[in-house]
Design a protein around this motif. Structure first.
Motif, PDB file in Angstrom:
ATOM      1  N   GLY B 147      34.338 -41.485 -20.293  1.00 42.25           N
ATOM      2  CA  GLY B 147      34.873 -42.993 -20.659  1.00 42.25           C
ATOM      3  C   GLY B 147      33.942 -42.331 -22.191  1.00 42.25           C
ATOM      4  O   GLY B 147      33.683 -40.878 -22.177  1.00 42.25           O
ATOM      5  N   LEU B 148      34.639 -42.807 -23.467  1.00 38.49           N
ATOM      6  CA  LEU B 148      34.881 -42.324 -24.551  1.00 38.49           C
ATOM      7  C   LEU B 148      33.263 -43.766 -24.967  1.00 38.49           C
ATOM      8  O   LEU B 148      33.333 -45.025 -25.217  1.00 38.49           O
ATOM      9  N   GLY B 149      32.339 -43.623 -25.816  1.00 38.46           N
ATOM     10  CA  GLY B 149      30.715 -44.689 -25.507  1.00 38.46           C
ATOM     11  C   GLY B 149      31.125 -44.539 -27.694  1.00 38.46           C
ATOM     12  O   GLY B 149      32.152 -44.796 -27.866  1.00 38.46           O
ATOM     13  N   PRO B 150      31.035 -45.671 -27.679  1.00 43.84           N
ATOM     14  CA  PRO B 150      30.847 -46.999 -29.061  1.00 43.84           C
ATOM     15  C   PRO B 150      30.696 -45.364 -30.466  1.00 43.84           C
ATOM     16  O   PRO B 150      30.936 -45.636 -31.404  1.00 43.84           O
ATOM     17  N   ASP B 151      30.151 -44.417 -29.979  1.00 44.78           N
ATOM     18  CA  ASP B 151      30.078 -42.603 -30.810  1.00 44.78           C
ATOM     19  C   ASP B 151      30.669 -41.906 -31.029  1.00 44.78           C
ATOM     20  O   ASP B 151      31.012 -41.179 -31.635  1.00 44.78           O
ATOM     21  N   ASN B 152      31.563 -42.453 -30.599  1.00 46.49           N
ATOM     22  CA  ASN B 152      32.752 -42.250 -30.497  1.00 46.49           C
ATOM     23  C   ASN B 152      32.377 -40.532 -29.778  1.00 46.49           C
ATOM     24  O   ASN B 152      33.834 -38.913 -30.351  1.00 46.49           O
ATOM     25  N   ARG B 153      31.946 -39.951 -28.689  1.00 45.90           N
ATOM     26  CA  ARG B 153      31.358 -39.599 -27.492  1.00 45.90           C
ATOM     27  C   ARG B 153      31.748 -39.730 -26.661  1.00 45.90           C
ATOM     28  O   ARG B 153      31.861 -40.729 -25.905  1.00 45.90           O
ATOM     29  N   ILE B 154      31.893 -38.582 -26.071  1.00 40.15           N
ATOM     30  CA  ILE B 154      31.960 -38.656 -24.100  1.00 40.15           C
ATOM     31  C   ILE B 154      30.825 -39.476 -24.042  1.00 40.15           C
ATOM     32  O   ILE B 154      29.876 -39.125 -23.889  1.00 40.15           O
ATOM     33  N   ALA B 155      31.283 -40.083 -22.590  1.00 40.58           N
ATOM     34  CA  ALA B 155      29.825 -40.739 -21.924  1.00 40.58           C
ATOM     35  C   ALA B 155      30.433 -40.688 -20.820  1.00 40.58           C
ATOM     36  O   ALA B 155      31.097 -41.203 -20.188  1.00 40.58           O
ATOM     37  N   THR B 156      29.604 -39.906 -19.700  1.00 38.45           N
ATOM     38  CA  THR B 156      29.738 -39.756 -18.368  1.00 38.45           C
ATOM     39  C   THR B 156      28.451 -40.894 -17.564  1.00 38.45           C
ATOM     40  O   THR B 156      27.932 -41.977 -17.980  1.00 38.45           O
ATOM     41  N   LEU B 157      29.244 -40.927 -16.832  1.00 39.30           N
ATOM     42  CA  LEU B 157      29.133 -42.633 -16.087  1.00 39.30           C
ATOM     43  C   LEU B 157      27.774 -42.535 -15.394  1.00 39.30           C
ATOM     44  O   LEU B 157      27.761 -43.219 -14.147  1.00 39.30           O
ATOM     45  N   GLY B 158      27.083 -41.458 -14.189  1.00 38.06           N
ATOM     46  CA  GLY B 158      26.225 -40.997 -13.687  1.00 38.06           C
ATOM     47  C   GLY B 158      27.210 -39.779 -12.685  1.00 38.06           C
ATOM     48  O   GLY B 158      28.221 -39.993 -11.996  1.00 38.06           O
ATOM     49  N   ARG B 159      26.560 -39.622 -11.668  1.00 39.08           N
ATOM     50  CA  ARG B 159      26.774 -38.982 -10.214  1.00 39.08           C
ATOM     51  C   ARG B 159      27.617 -39.646  -9.694  1.00 39.08           C
ATOM     52  O   ARG B 159      27.038 -41.140  -9.328  1.00 39.08           O
ATOM     53  N   GLY B 160      28.486 -39.237  -8.840  1.00 43.65           N
ATOM     54  CA  GLY B 160      29.613 -40.505  -8.151  1.00 43.65           C
ATOM     55  C   GLY B 160      30.452 -41.080  -8.911  1.00 43.65           C
ATOM     56  O   GLY B 160      30.791 -41.883  -8.225  1.00 43.65           O
TER      57      GLY B 160
END
Lengths: 426, 426
Positions: B147-160
């Motif tokens: 998704g998109l973090g509050p810092d306008n950067r891609i944020a992953t949700l962790g494995r799976g």
């Protein structure tokens, strides 16, 4: 203190060791107190792998006809991932060396492009965020080759677009210098594989670099040179494979490499700067063409629509004002397609016969100094005549003379002209 | 007509042929008139390759100490590229089959997350654009796991995290169903590799699926089940390797697989639904612990900070109100680390001796029906006693009984309990 944009191509970031080497180049400039933005390509081979997947997906899905063409927006989404990976890895490498760094994708900056997915043009770069961060000592590691289209989708600039990204970013952040690190150490008077006496040029004018396209394309994307010329971005072509800490590498004014710059900056202008060549050219001649307004458009319009890249165009003044001959060159591989386009449009164009010959070569003499010097062309013709090389066609621009010859003589012609203009003397 | 979210994991999109197969599954639902969003993982192996690069970059750069840890934001930028590629390729495969489709990255929708890069949680999904396009007949192909973090950067949700993406998107677009396509064809009463008589369940309640975590983790991410429960997303676990056009595959109400749903939807509730197990557990017991408020926090706080995953916790009422025993389990591999944490905090916790034993197994009996049935635990103890399996510890929740035994008896215990509750009878 200066603001520098550094660009590294695919071979320079091909694996983690080379990415580390790139990080060392960057660290050198940071340690010297400069503000730095880095533009990176995908690891070499990655873009090809991604493009292959995109092209093969419709085939695997059993598509035929128009469905077998892939969507350019999806091509962009897939292919842009290559630069995304490199930008993140280089940021990590820099951080590991104690350099403050952050990766940026085209959509984050944003680098705004038009909607021509797969071959987009940069419209605007909002450099404010990056400038602020560079001012705080953070290196901006930017994924090259891509931006954000008006449809809020990733748009790539077309192959080799990372050079264009770098120059556009240099213009956008008002950089003092744009360093294009590549696998050669500069621009040469001609191809050193053909003429070992070829010398590296210290400076080349933007216009000369543009004319050297066929030579320079291997070094620098033509579009990036156009952009550099428009925005007067001083651009260094230099090697990423030299030891980052070798003497002189951190020289602010005169690092090893070739500076592409405004002609005003070149004090001692040579008459001729370089000899370029293109092999595998085909010549197509239309005989007894009706000499009327619009006939050129009737010929080259359909060729352009068929994506055939026409190079030299020679049209002589007709003898009687009614019929003329038109000659142009295309890459040999495109000749059959070009001939078919001409036949298909024969009625509209109006010509008698079409002749063609493949396996030709074009050699070009380039130099901004020839504007103010007479006899430059004559020297070329004389030198070639002495080697019994027959000239098939000639075109000239203000700073270039192009000569079409039999392909077998290409290397000899290059060496002959290189020597004729004294380029092998340092 | 329904609105369906379909999710395909890494093995289901491992190459172009499998991506084509996925496209056939999607086309089947589109042809049936449904609105469809698809969530995809990275091609199997890709995420590992990217993670390896990220982890090795600091090493290659010669980093040591804190610099050898990579930046989670850069990890996210690199690793998220895997899903980006798959989303584009699947969109192309669908288009090639005449299905209107478009890829979406987390930042485009956007899927807003918190700032916990590498293990972000989804905060909000703006489904409006996707819903509108699905209404126009366009399939949304969404890159999972990000998704998109509050810092306008891609944020992953962790494995799976792709499972979680799928369920969150299903909630965000108010889907009628979320189909998780994976390499198994549903949820079984127990692991079929241990008990060949294991049966596929038609329906499992959310709570049961959560308790089956150790069994179900192989099938479905725990976080995705939590999310499905909170938002009451009806989730089907089904196989991506079945022929997409086999009979019944397009069934709207009852496709082949296991439905994870609200317990109200399960009319004929079994007392026990499944037997789960976890091997390689280690037991740690603190003897003569001071029995005072805050002692549990003093133990488990430092363990959590050390990222040790504590499973069963058993504390008995102390005889004299001053000293008690506390037993808990951790994965065997974490035992040495856990013991060190306890020693380091001994003064604060206050205990006499610590004992531990590795090589244990936990078997669990799960069933929402046991809430209203007496004697369920007694049946388990009786069945295990008949096989001479010694019980080391017991914990219970409203719908689960967990029993710690010697690891050598794990398979026997699973089969024994599976049979004791009649799960092997269809």
């Amino acid at each position: 203190m200066a603001r520098i944009v550094m660009k590294f191509g695919g071979t320079s970031v091909a694996n983690l060791e080379r990415i580390h080497n790139v990080a060392r180049h960057v660290k050198r400039e940071v340690d010297a107190g400069h503000e730095v933005a880095v533009v990176v390509s995908a690891m070499s081979g990655k873009t090809n792998e991604l493009v292959d997947w995109v092209q093969n997906t419709p085939k695997v899905a059993g598509a035929s006809g128009s469905a077998s063409f892939y969507d350019a927006r999806e091509y962009d989404a897939v292919v842009a991932s290559g630069e995304q990976v490199t930008s993140g890895l280089l940021a990590i490498a820099l951080q590991s060396m104690g350099v403050n760094a952050r990766s940026w994708q085209g959509w984050q900056i944003p680098i705004r492009t038009d909607n021509a997915h797969g071959a987009a043009r940069i419209l605007d770069i909002d450099g404010s965020d990056i400038i602020r961060r560079m001012g705080e000592g953070q290196v901006a590691v930017i994924a090259g080759f891509q931006g954000l289209g008006p449809d809020n989708r990733i748009a790539t600039l077309g192959r080799g677009g990372s050079d264009t990204s770098a120059v556009a970013i240099a213009a956008g952040v008002k950089a003092d210098r744009c360093d294009i690190y590549t696998d050669v150490d500069g621009v040469y008077t001609t191809d050193p594989r053909i003429e070992p006496k070829a010398r590296r040029l210290k400076k080349v004018a933007f216009e000369e670099m543009l004319e050297m396209a066929s030579l320079g394309a291997k070094v620098l994307q033509v579009r990036s040179v156009e952009l550099a010329m428009v925005h007067k971005v001083r651009t260094f072509v230099r090697s990423s494979f030299e030891d980052p800490d070798a003497p002189g590498m951190g020289d602010l004014i005169n690092p090893p490499g070739t500076l592409i710059c405004d002609e005003d900056e070149i004090v001692e202008q040579e008459v001729v700067t370089g000899i370029a060549y293109a092999k595998d050219e085909a010549q197509i001649s239309l005989r007894r063409l009706s000499d009327r307004p619009g006939v050129s458009a009737a010929i080259f319009g359909p060729l352009a629509e068929a994506h055939i890249n026409v190079d030299m165009i020679v049209q002589n003044i007709s003898e009687d004002g009614s019929r003329t001959d038109m000659t142009f060159t295309v890459p040999s591989g495109d000749a059959p397609k070009a001939l078919k386009v001409l036949e298909d449009n024969k009625a509209q164009i109006g010509f008698d016969v079409v002749q063609n010959e493949t396996g030709l070569a074009k050699v070009s003499v380039i130099g901004i100094g020839m504007r103010s010097h007479a006899g430059v062309a004559a020297s070329a013709f004389k030198a070639l005549a002495e080697k019994n090389i027959n000239i098939k066609a000639i075109t000239t621009s203000e700073i270039k003379i192009s000569i079409l010859i039999d392909g077998a003589y290409a290397e000899l012609a290059v060496r002959t002209l290189h020597s004729a203009y004294g380029l092998d003397k340092s």
